[in-house]
Design a protein around this motif. Sequence first.
Motif, short mmCIF file in Angstrom:
data_model
loop_
_atom_site.label_atom_id
_atom_site.label_comp_id
_atom_site.label_asym_id
_atom_site.label_seq_id
_atom_site.Cartn_x
_atom_site.Cartn_y
_atom_site.Cartn_z
N UNK A 138 14.18 6.40 7.57
CA UNK A 138 13.40 5.54 8.46
C UNK A 138 12.04 6.20 8.67
N UNK A 139 10.99 5.43 8.46
CA UNK A 139 9.68 6.02 8.60
C UNK A 139 8.58 4.98 8.69
N UNK A 140 7.36 5.46 8.81
CA UNK A 140 6.17 4.60 8.91
C UNK A 140 5.24 4.99 7.77
N UNK A 141 4.82 4.01 7.00
CA UNK A 141 3.94 4.27 5.87
C UNK A 141 2.50 4.44 6.31
N UNK A 142 1.75 5.19 5.51
CA UNK A 142 0.31 5.30 5.71
C UNK A 142 -0.34 3.96 5.35
N UNK A 143 -1.51 3.68 5.90
CA UNK A 143 -2.20 2.43 5.51
C UNK A 143 -2.49 2.42 4.02
N UNK A 144 -2.35 1.28 3.36
CA UNK A 144 -2.68 1.19 1.92
C UNK A 144 -4.15 1.53 1.70
N UNK A 145 -4.46 1.97 0.49
CA UNK A 145 -5.85 2.29 0.16
C UNK A 145 -6.73 1.08 0.41
N UNK A 146 -7.86 1.31 1.05
CA UNK A 146 -8.79 0.22 1.31
C UNK A 146 -8.58 -0.44 2.66
N UNK A 147 -7.45 -0.15 3.31
CA UNK A 147 -7.17 -0.73 4.62
C UNK A 147 -7.61 0.25 5.72
N UNK A 148 -8.25 -0.28 6.74
CA UNK A 148 -8.61 0.54 7.90
C UNK A 148 -7.48 0.48 8.91
N UNK A 149 -7.51 1.40 9.86
CA UNK A 149 -6.47 1.41 10.88
C UNK A 149 -6.46 0.11 11.68
N UNK A 150 -7.64 -0.51 11.81
CA UNK A 150 -7.73 -1.78 12.54
C UNK A 150 -7.02 -2.90 11.80
N UNK A 151 -6.99 -2.81 10.46
CA UNK A 151 -6.37 -3.86 9.64
C UNK A 151 -4.88 -3.58 9.39
N UNK A 152 -4.39 -2.47 9.86
CA UNK A 152 -3.04 -2.04 9.50
C UNK A 152 -2.19 -1.88 10.75
N UNK A 153 -1.03 -2.52 10.73
CA UNK A 153 -0.11 -2.39 11.85
C UNK A 153 1.05 -1.49 11.46
N UNK A 154 1.05 -0.24 11.88
CA UNK A 154 2.16 0.67 11.51
C UNK A 154 3.46 0.21 12.16
N UNK A 155 4.54 0.23 11.39
CA UNK A 155 5.82 -0.16 11.95
C UNK A 155 6.93 0.61 11.25
N UNK A 156 7.99 0.80 11.98
CA UNK A 156 9.15 1.52 11.47
C UNK A 156 9.86 0.68 10.42
N UNK A 157 10.14 1.29 9.27
CA UNK A 157 10.83 0.58 8.19
C UNK A 157 11.83 1.50 7.53
N UNK A 158 12.75 0.88 6.80
CA UNK A 158 13.66 1.66 5.97
C UNK A 158 12.99 1.86 4.62
N UNK A 159 12.79 3.10 4.22
CA UNK A 159 11.99 3.43 3.04
C UNK A 159 12.82 4.14 1.97
N UNK A 160 12.45 3.88 0.72
CA UNK A 160 13.00 4.60 -0.43
C UNK A 160 12.02 5.69 -0.81
N UNK A 161 12.52 6.92 -0.89
CA UNK A 161 11.65 8.05 -1.21
C UNK A 161 11.37 8.06 -2.71
N UNK A 162 10.61 7.07 -3.17
CA UNK A 162 10.33 6.93 -4.60
C UNK A 162 9.39 8.01 -5.12
N UNK A 163 8.67 8.66 -4.20
CA UNK A 163 7.79 9.75 -4.62
C UNK A 163 8.58 10.92 -5.20
N UNK A 164 9.87 10.99 -4.88
CA UNK A 164 10.70 12.06 -5.43
C UNK A 164 10.95 11.87 -6.91
N UNK A 165 10.62 10.65 -7.41
CA UNK A 165 10.83 10.36 -8.82
C UNK A 165 9.56 9.80 -9.47
N UNK A 166 8.41 10.30 -9.03
CA UNK A 166 7.16 10.02 -9.73
C UNK A 166 6.30 8.90 -9.21
N UNK A 167 6.71 8.22 -8.13
CA UNK A 167 5.87 7.14 -7.59
C UNK A 167 4.75 7.73 -6.73
#
Length: 580
Positions: free
Chosen positions: A286-315
Motif C-alpha cells: 500500500x503506498x502513494x505514487x509520486x506525481x507523473x512526469x510533467x504533472x505539478x503538485x497542484x494537478x496531482x491528487x496523491x492517494x493511497x493505492x495498492x501497488x505492484x513493485x514493478x521496479x524490482x523487475x526493471x520498470x
Amino acid sequence: MNLFSEIRSLVTGAVAAMTDAGELPAGLDTAAITVEPPRDAAHGDMATNAAMVLAKPAGMPPRAIADLLAARLAADPRIAGVEAAGPGFLNIRLQPGVWQALVPAVLGQGADYGRSAIGAGSKVNVEFVSANPTGPMHVGHVRGAVVGDALARLLAFAGWDVTREYYINDGGAQVDVLARSAYERYREAHGLEPEIREGLYPGDYLIPVGEALKETYGAAFLDKPESEWLITFRNFASHRMMQMIREDLASLGVTMDVYSSEKALYGTGKIEEAIETLRGMGLIYEGVLEPPKGKTLEDWEPRQQTLFRSTAHGDDVDRPVQKSDGGWTYFAPDIAYHYDKVQRGFDQLIDIFGADHGGYVKRMKAAVAALSGGRVPLDIKLIQLVKLWKNGEPFKMSKRAGTFVTLRDVVEQVGADVTRFVMLTRKNDAALDFDFDKVLEQSKDNPVFYVQYANARINSVLRKAAEAEVAVDDATLAIADVALLDHPAELELIRKIAEWPRLVEIAAKGNEPHRVAFYLYELASDLHSLWNRGNDEPSLRFVQADIGTTQAKIALARAVGVVISAGLGILGVTPVEEMR
C-alpha cells in the motif's frame, strides 16, 4: 542442408584440433563464433569472427590465431581458399562443387529445405490482434494480425510449438458503450429514431445487430431502463462482434487456436490469485505514487493505492493494481491473464501490441518476470501506424464502420495476399505507407509483384521445357549434371539460396518475420537478374538446345521456386504460377 552451419562446424572443429595440438589453451568457449556472408562479396563466400572471439580468452593476437586457423581450414576439400583480413577476420571461399551440390539437395528436401529444429519443441504463445469486441477490425489491426500470424508461422517452421491466441478485451466500459449503441439500433429496428449520442459507436455495422436483437427478444426491452437490458445486450452484441472479427480474420487467412476472455477473469478468483502470488513475493504494498512526469503538485491528487513493485523487475515506477475504491485497475486483469499463460506451461510469451501501448511494455515484462520466477521471457512487439493512400491522397474513413477503414475494405480492394506481403515490407516498429495504387503496380518497386513474378517466371520455364518434352519433374532434376552451373551469375544465385536456412533461424530468434519478405525480394532480384542476362548471353538462358544443360539450369530455377514457395508460406501468401 545449412551450408553456413556446416562451415561453422568445420571452424569449431579446427579450433578443437588446435586445442588438442596445444596451439590454443583448453576450455575456450566457441558459442560466439559465427560464419556469415561477408559484407563485401568480393572478399569471399563466407567470413568468420573466430579469431577475434578467441583472442582475448586465449591471450593471443587475433591475427596469430587467424593464420593458424586458416592453415587448418585450407586442408578441407570443400575449401578453395582462406584469407586472413584486417585484425583477424577470416574470409573463406568454397569450391564451386559445394555450391552446385546445394541445388539437388534443395530439390531433395523440397518444402522442408530451410526448416529448422532450433525451437526444439519449446512452447511459445503468440498473442496478437486482441481488439476490443466493439466493431469490425480496422487497418491498424490488419498489420498486427499479419505480423502475428507470420511470426507464428515462422516460429513453427523453425521448430517451436506455437499457440496463436486472441485476448478478448470484453471486461471494460467500452463493451457497455457497445451495448448502449446496439440498443439504439434495436430501437431503430422497431421503427424508432436511433439516438446516436456522442460517445456511442455510429457505424452501420450495428444495424444487423439491432435487427437480430429484435428477432430474438421482440419488443421486450423497448422503453425499459438500462438496468434491465444492459448485461443482455452487452453479451449479445459482443458475441456478434466476435463473430464479425473471426470472419474478418478469416478473410485475411488468420485463424486463432485460443480465444481468451478478459471478462472471464472477473469473479473467478483469478485476478485475486495473481495479485496474492505477487504479494507473497513481497511485491504488493500500500503506498502513494509520486506525481507523473510533467504533472505539478497542484494537478496531482496523491492517494493511497495498492501497488505492484514493478521496479524490482526493471520498470521505471511502481504500478497500481487496485484503486482506492477497491476496484481493479486495468493492469490487474492483464497480470492475471499473463499469469494464466505462465501456468499453462508456455516457455516463451510474445505479445503483438499497437504503438499506443509503448508505456505498457516494462510493466508487463516486470509482471511476467515476477510471476514466472524469471523463467518465461516476454517479448512485446509494437506495431506502428499504417498510413493509407489512394490516387496520391490520404485515404480515410469507412461509412460502414463510421470512423475508420476496415480490414475488409483493404482486403476487398487488393486481396489478402497483397495485403499480407505489403504489411511485412517494413519492420513492425517502423511506420508503413500502404498505397492502394502502388501495391497493385507491376514493377520492381512493388515487392509483392516482383517476388510473385519471379515464381511465375520459374513456372513458365517449367511449362516451356515440358512442352519441348524435356523431363522436369523434381526427381529427374535432382540428378541433373549441376557441374554445368559454372557461370558466376548462376553461382551467385545459388549462394543466395544457401542463405535461406540461416535467414530462417535469424528471423525466428529475433521474432522478425519481415526479414523473410526482405530476403524473398533479394532472391527474386537475383533470379530476375540472371533471367535478364540471358537476353544478352544465350548460354545463360534456362532452356538450351542440349537437354542435359536445360535440366541443370531448370534445376536451379526450380530450387529458387522451392525457397520462394516456402518463404511465401511463412508470410501466409499463396505463390502464383502465372501473372495475369
